[in-house]
Design a protein around this motif. Structure first.
Motif, short mmCIF file in Angstrom:
data_model
loop_
_atom_site.label_atom_id
_atom_site.label_comp_id
_atom_site.label_asym_id
_atom_site.label_seq_id
_atom_site.Cartn_x
_atom_site.Cartn_y
_atom_site.Cartn_z
N GLU A 44 0.73 -1.19 -0.04
CA GLU A 44 0.13 0.03 0.02
C GLU A 44 0.80 1.29 -0.05
OE1 GLU A 44 -3.78 2.10 2.25
OE2 GLU A 44 -3.07 -0.02 3.01
N ILE A 45 2.06 1.28 0.73
CA ILE A 45 2.97 2.37 0.76
C ILE A 45 3.41 2.81 -0.64
CG2 ILE A 45 5.09 3.30 1.35
CD1 ILE A 45 4.42 1.81 4.15
N GLU A 46 3.74 1.35 -1.26
CA GLU A 46 4.42 1.60 -2.81
C GLU A 46 3.35 2.07 -3.74
OE1 GLU A 46 6.58 -1.25 -6.00
OE2 GLU A 46 5.56 -2.10 -4.28
N LEU A 47 2.21 1.67 -3.72
CA LEU A 47 1.16 2.06 -4.45
C LEU A 47 0.79 3.60 -4.24
CD1 LEU A 47 -0.94 1.33 -6.69
CD2 LEU A 47 -2.44 0.60 -4.75
N ALA A 48 0.77 4.07 -2.98
CA ALA A 48 0.51 5.42 -2.66
C ALA A 48 1.50 6.27 -3.18
CB ALA A 48 0.34 5.57 -1.11
N LEU A 49 2.75 5.89 -3.23
CA LEU A 49 3.82 6.65 -3.54
C LEU A 49 3.91 6.95 -5.08
CD1 LEU A 49 6.58 5.77 -1.12
CD2 LEU A 49 5.44 8.29 -1.31
N LYS A 50 3.25 5.86 -5.63
CA LYS A 50 3.48 5.78 -7.07
C LYS A 50 2.48 6.93 -7.71
CE LYS A 50 4.70 0.80 -8.18
NZ LYS A 50 4.30 -0.44 -8.73
N ALA A 51 1.53 7.38 -7.00
CA ALA A 51 0.88 8.50 -7.49
C ALA A 51 1.49 9.52 -7.54
CB ALA A 51 -0.23 8.79 -6.28
N ALA A 52 2.82 9.82 -6.96
CA ALA A 52 3.43 11.04 -7.03
C ALA A 52 4.59 11.13 -8.11
CB ALA A 52 3.97 11.51 -5.59
N PRO A 53 4.97 12.22 -8.62
CA PRO A 53 6.19 12.09 -9.66
C PRO A 53 7.35 11.58 -8.63
CG PRO A 53 5.08 14.04 -9.55
CD PRO A 53 4.63 13.58 -8.32
N ALA A 60 7.78 12.47 0.76
CA ALA A 60 6.38 12.92 0.89
C ALA A 60 5.71 11.91 2.27
CB ALA A 60 5.51 12.17 0.09
N THR A 61 4.93 12.52 3.12
CA THR A 61 4.19 11.80 3.93
C THR A 61 3.26 10.59 3.32
OG1 THR A 61 4.17 13.99 5.48
CG2 THR A 61 2.50 12.07 6.00
N VAL A 62 3.24 9.61 4.18
CA VAL A 62 2.43 8.52 3.65
C VAL A 62 1.48 7.99 4.77
CG1 VAL A 62 2.46 6.08 2.77
CG2 VAL A 62 4.14 7.68 2.10
N PHE A 63 0.33 7.72 4.39
CA PHE A 63 -1.05 7.11 5.19
C PHE A 63 -1.28 5.97 4.70
CE2 PHE A 63 -1.17 11.56 6.57
CZ PHE A 63 -1.89 11.39 7.72
N VAL A 64 -1.49 4.92 5.44
CA VAL A 64 -2.07 3.64 4.97
C VAL A 64 -3.45 3.46 5.83
CG1 VAL A 64 0.17 2.59 4.40
CG2 VAL A 64 -1.00 2.11 6.64
N PHE A 65 -4.20 2.54 5.07
CA PHE A 65 -5.43 2.35 5.73
C PHE A 65 -5.37 0.97 6.65
CE2 PHE A 65 -9.77 0.58 5.91
CZ PHE A 65 -10.85 1.65 6.08
N THR A 66 -6.12 1.39 7.93
CA THR A 66 -6.28 0.24 8.78
C THR A 66 -7.60 -0.17 9.28
OG1 THR A 66 -6.15 1.72 10.98
CG2 THR A 66 -4.03 1.11 9.55
N LYS A 67 -7.82 -1.03 10.34
CA LYS A 67 -9.06 -1.45 10.78
C LYS A 67 -9.64 -0.20 11.52
CE LYS A 67 -7.50 -3.39 15.17
NZ LYS A 67 -7.51 -4.54 15.99
N ASN A 68 -9.00 0.99 11.93
CA ASN A 68 -9.56 2.09 12.57
C ASN A 68 -9.35 3.34 11.41
OD1 ASN A 68 -9.83 0.77 15.20
ND2 ASN A 68 -7.50 0.71 15.37
N GLY A 69 -9.17 3.04 10.44
CA GLY A 69 -8.97 4.32 9.51
C GLY A 69 -7.62 4.45 9.19
N TYR A 70 -7.35 5.62 8.59
CA TYR A 70 -5.93 5.89 8.01
C TYR A 70 -5.11 6.03 9.05
CZ TYR A 70 -7.71 5.88 3.10
OH TYR A 70 -8.21 5.46 2.01
N CYS A 82 0.64 11.44 0.51
CA CYS A 82 0.38 10.30 -0.55
C CYS A 82 -0.39 9.42 0.32
CB CYS A 82 1.48 9.82 -1.27
SG CYS A 82 2.52 10.90 -1.99
N MET A 83 -1.52 8.72 -0.17
CA MET A 83 -2.07 7.68 0.22
C MET A 83 -3.13 6.91 -0.77
SD MET A 83 -5.03 9.19 2.96
CE MET A 83 -6.94 9.52 2.17
N VAL A 84 -3.68 5.69 -0.60
CA VAL A 84 -4.56 5.23 -1.54
C VAL A 84 -5.94 5.56 -0.98
CG1 VAL A 84 -5.37 2.93 -2.35
CG2 VAL A 84 -3.04 3.25 -1.81
N ASN A 85 -6.67 6.36 -1.73
CA ASN A 85 -7.80 6.90 -1.20
C ASN A 85 -8.83 6.38 -1.42
OD1 ASN A 85 -9.72 8.71 -0.45
ND2 ASN A 85 -9.58 10.08 -2.02
#
Length: 230
Positions: A44-53, A60-70, A82-85
């Motif tokens: 998920e971190i890799e995918l989120a970062l691929k959104a950016a140049p 960049a700051t990175v968020f991932v989704f968990t059972k409690n949210g991001y 960056c995150m997988v929205n």
């Protein structure tokens, strides 16, 4: 609605181009939970970062989704986030959206999407989520961008099959999203007929939570190497 038609036309054109190019889908591992499967954290971190140049990814700051949210899993230093929205899943969408916002978007739009993630983790309905976000704007908890800026979506969207628990990458057109709160397609002279006649036109999209307050002008990106992984 015109907005829906424009999005359908724009993405359909690029999906057809992708199919004719011979590119194949890639399966990404997920960990099925109740209604919100969790992607493997590193993936998920890799995918989120691929959104950016490429040049913005390292800091960049990175968020991932968990059972409690991001959850913030990596602080950054360049103001980009960056995150997988997952916004849209509550409405029946079948894709998630790797996105990287600039400092202005990180200040304004990101908090909205983090709240959506929190509510998704609580299995709130689409109506409940819309009401919560609308109230947040009404009470001043959320704000639309106050100046021009950009959110990058250079990884394309990721198709999400909840039944099988699979995420399959499908590169819809990599694109740039320019903040355009309150703007409409009529304001920029765009129509479904116009997009048929002139493929690749920018168009306004206001389908994320917040509606017109989080609207963007969608601008297709050059697909030659811009969004490749490094």
């Amino acid at each position: 609605m015109l907005r829906t038609a424009l999005v359908t036309i724009a993405f359909a054109v690029h999906v057809c181009a992708l199919a004719s190019s011979g590119n194949s889908n890639t399966t990404i591992a997920v960990n099925p939970t109740d209604t919100q499967p969790l992607i493997n954290r590193e993936q998920e971190i890799e995918l989120a970062l691929k959104a950016a140049p490429v040049h913005l990814r390292k800091d960049a700051t990175v968020f991932v989704f968990t059972k409690n949210g991001y959850e913030k899993v990596r602080p950054g230093s360049n103001g980009f986030t960056c995150m997988v929205n997952r916004d849209g899943l509550q409405n029946g969408d079948d894709a998630v959206h790797p996105t990287c916002w600039d400092p202005e978007g990180s200040r304004t739009i990101l908090p909205v999407m983090l709240r959506v993630g929190e509510l998704l983790a609580q299995d709130k309905s689409a109506a409940d989520i819309k009401q919560d976000i609308d109230e947040g704007f009404a009470r001043g908890r959320f704000h639309g961008p106050a100046k021009a800026g950009i959110a990058y979506m250079l990884a394309g969207d990721v198709k999400f099959d909840r039944k099988s628990g699979q995420l399959t990458t499908v590169e819809f057109p990599p694109h740039y999203m320019i903040y355009a709160p309150g703007l409409t397609n009529a304001d920029i002279g765009v129509s479904s007929e116009g997009m048929k006649q002139t493929p690749g036109l920018p168009f306004v999209y206001s389908g994320y939570s917040g509606g017109p307050r989080t609207a963007y002008i969608i601008v297709p990106a050059n697909q030659t190497g811009v969004h490749s992984a490094h």
